[in-house]
Scaffold this active site. Sequence first.
Site, PDB file in Angstrom:
ATOM      1  N   VAL A 190       0.824  -1.205   0.000  1.00  0.00           N
ATOM      2  CA  VAL A 190       0.000   0.000   0.000  1.00  0.00           C
ATOM      3  C   VAL A 190       0.858   1.255   0.000  1.00  0.00           C
ATOM      4  CG1 VAL A 190      -1.730   1.305   1.303  1.00  0.00           C
ATOM      5  CG2 VAL A 190      -1.835  -1.176   1.251  1.00  0.00           C
ATOM      6  N   CYS A 191       0.502   2.192  -0.873  1.00  0.00           N
ATOM      7  CA  CYS A 191       1.111   3.520  -0.858  1.00  0.00           C
ATOM      8  C   CYS A 191       0.001   4.531  -1.081  1.00  0.00           C
ATOM      9  CB  CYS A 191       2.229   3.635  -1.884  1.00  0.00           C
ATOM     10  SG  CYS A 191       1.691   3.719  -3.587  1.00  0.00           S
ATOM     11  N   ALA A 192       0.362   5.772  -1.216  1.00  0.00           N
ATOM     12  CA  ALA A 192      -0.645   6.824  -1.321  1.00  0.00           C
ATOM     13  C   ALA A 192      -1.393   6.787  -2.655  1.00  0.00           C
ATOM     14  CB  ALA A 192      -0.003   8.192  -1.105  1.00  0.00           C
TER      15      ALA A 192
END
Length: 115
Positions: A6-8
């Site tokens: 998960v990242c932005a």
Amino acid sequence: MRILVVCAAGASSTFVAQRVRHAAHDRGLSYSAFAGTERSLPIDLDAADVVLVGPHLSHALERIEREAAPRGTTVVLLPHDIFQDLDGTRTLALVRDAVGGSGGLPPAAGTAPLP
């Protein structure tokens, strides 16, 4: 094992997921790794055994852990230099460590112990 990265916005997580997927494949492991975003997390959590959280989302780590806990999903905050792991072996070692030892992984050859 199903690994969610998960990242932005999904860009850096795509690279990490691809690298860890290749590292697992090279070791003969049938692991899947896929990218997600902070916004898609509530849906993506249902399909993950482990969530790798980008270092830039450290502010959201406690919330992510709360959302993952009822599902029994392990959450790992990735170190700031994880994007230098070009072959995915270090990231795969982080997964192994997070799931309590080998997690079905053979020892990571040539991988230095993580602090």
